[in-house]
Design a protein around this motif. Structure first.
Motif, short mmCIF file in Angstrom:
data_model
loop_
_atom_site.label_atom_id
_atom_site.label_comp_id
_atom_site.label_asym_id
_atom_site.label_seq_id
_atom_site.Cartn_x
_atom_site.Cartn_y
_atom_site.Cartn_z
N UNK A 4 0.83 -1.21 0.00
CA UNK A 4 0.00 0.00 0.00
C UNK A 4 0.86 1.27 0.00
N UNK A 5 2.01 1.23 0.70
CA UNK A 5 2.90 2.39 0.70
C UNK A 5 3.51 2.59 -0.69
N UNK A 6 3.84 1.49 -1.37
CA UNK A 6 4.39 1.59 -2.73
C UNK A 6 3.33 2.13 -3.69
N UNK A 7 2.07 1.67 -3.53
CA UNK A 7 1.00 2.18 -4.38
C UNK A 7 0.83 3.69 -4.20
N UNK A 8 0.85 4.15 -2.98
CA UNK A 8 0.71 5.59 -2.71
C UNK A 8 1.88 6.37 -3.31
N UNK A 9 3.09 5.83 -3.18
CA UNK A 9 4.27 6.50 -3.74
C UNK A 9 4.18 6.60 -5.27
N UNK A 10 3.76 5.52 -5.90
CA UNK A 10 3.63 5.53 -7.36
C UNK A 10 2.52 6.45 -7.83
N UNK A 11 1.39 6.46 -7.12
CA UNK A 11 0.29 7.37 -7.49
C UNK A 11 0.70 8.82 -7.34
N UNK A 12 1.49 9.12 -6.34
CA UNK A 12 1.93 10.50 -6.13
C UNK A 12 2.98 10.95 -7.12
N UNK A 13 3.70 10.00 -7.74
CA UNK A 13 4.78 10.39 -8.64
C UNK A 13 4.37 10.44 -10.11
N UNK A 14 3.12 10.07 -10.43
CA UNK A 14 2.72 10.09 -11.83
C UNK A 14 2.49 11.53 -12.29
N UNK A 15 2.82 11.81 -13.54
CA UNK A 15 2.66 13.18 -14.03
C UNK A 15 1.19 13.49 -14.32
N UNK A 16 0.85 14.76 -14.21
CA UNK A 16 -0.50 15.19 -14.55
C UNK A 16 -0.57 15.44 -16.05
N UNK A 17 -1.57 14.85 -16.70
CA UNK A 17 -1.74 14.98 -18.14
C UNK A 17 -3.02 15.76 -18.39
N UNK A 18 -2.92 16.78 -19.26
CA UNK A 18 -4.12 17.56 -19.53
C UNK A 18 -5.04 16.80 -20.49
N UNK A 19 -6.30 17.20 -20.52
CA UNK A 19 -7.31 16.51 -21.30
C UNK A 19 -7.00 16.52 -22.79
N UNK A 20 -6.43 17.59 -23.28
CA UNK A 20 -6.14 17.70 -24.71
C UNK A 20 -5.09 16.68 -25.15
N UNK A 21 -4.06 16.49 -24.35
CA UNK A 21 -3.03 15.51 -24.68
C UNK A 21 -3.58 14.10 -24.57
N UNK A 22 -4.41 13.87 -23.56
CA UNK A 22 -5.02 12.55 -23.38
C UNK A 22 -5.94 12.21 -24.55
N UNK A 23 -6.73 13.17 -25.00
CA UNK A 23 -7.63 12.97 -26.13
C UNK A 23 -6.84 12.73 -27.42
N UNK A 24 -5.75 13.47 -27.61
CA UNK A 24 -4.91 13.28 -28.80
C UNK A 24 -4.26 11.90 -28.81
N UNK A 25 -3.80 11.44 -27.66
CA UNK A 25 -3.19 10.11 -27.58
C UNK A 25 -4.22 9.03 -27.87
#
Length: 90
Positions: A4-25
């Motif tokens: 659970x500590x590793x999950x929290x660490x990984x969730x906190x380290x992911x980059x924020x992606x804006x909707x436009x980039x996500x839609x384009x991908x």
């Protein structure tokens, strides 16, 4: 560190992606998937004929081999001990 500590660490380290980039991908992935979709293959009539001839030849060869084997075992009929085959004299 537990799971659970590793999950929290990984969730906190992911980059924020804006909707436009996500839609384009997503659109790019869909376009690539549509482009490389395999077409259904149809078996040509010529290939069906060759397959049927091959199966027939294989069956005929097997039947001929079996018949040759059976005929190589004389007299291919069991006879009880002490008895012999009778032969007809004319």
């Amino acid at each position: 560190m537990d799971d659970s500590a590793l999950d929290q660490l990984l969730l906190g380290s992911r980059p924020d992606v804006d909707e436009r980039a996500l839609r384009g991908a997503q659109e790019l992935a869909d376009a690539i998937a549509r482009q490389h979709r395999p077409r259904p293959r149809r078996i040509s009539p010529r290939r069906k004929i060759f397959a049927a001839l091959g199966v027939g030849a294989l069956a005929l060869t097997g039947a001929g081999s079996l018949a040759a084997y059976q005929l190589s075992i004389p007299p291919f009929v069991t006879i009880p001990d002490g008895e012999s085959l009778s032969t007809a004299h004319s």
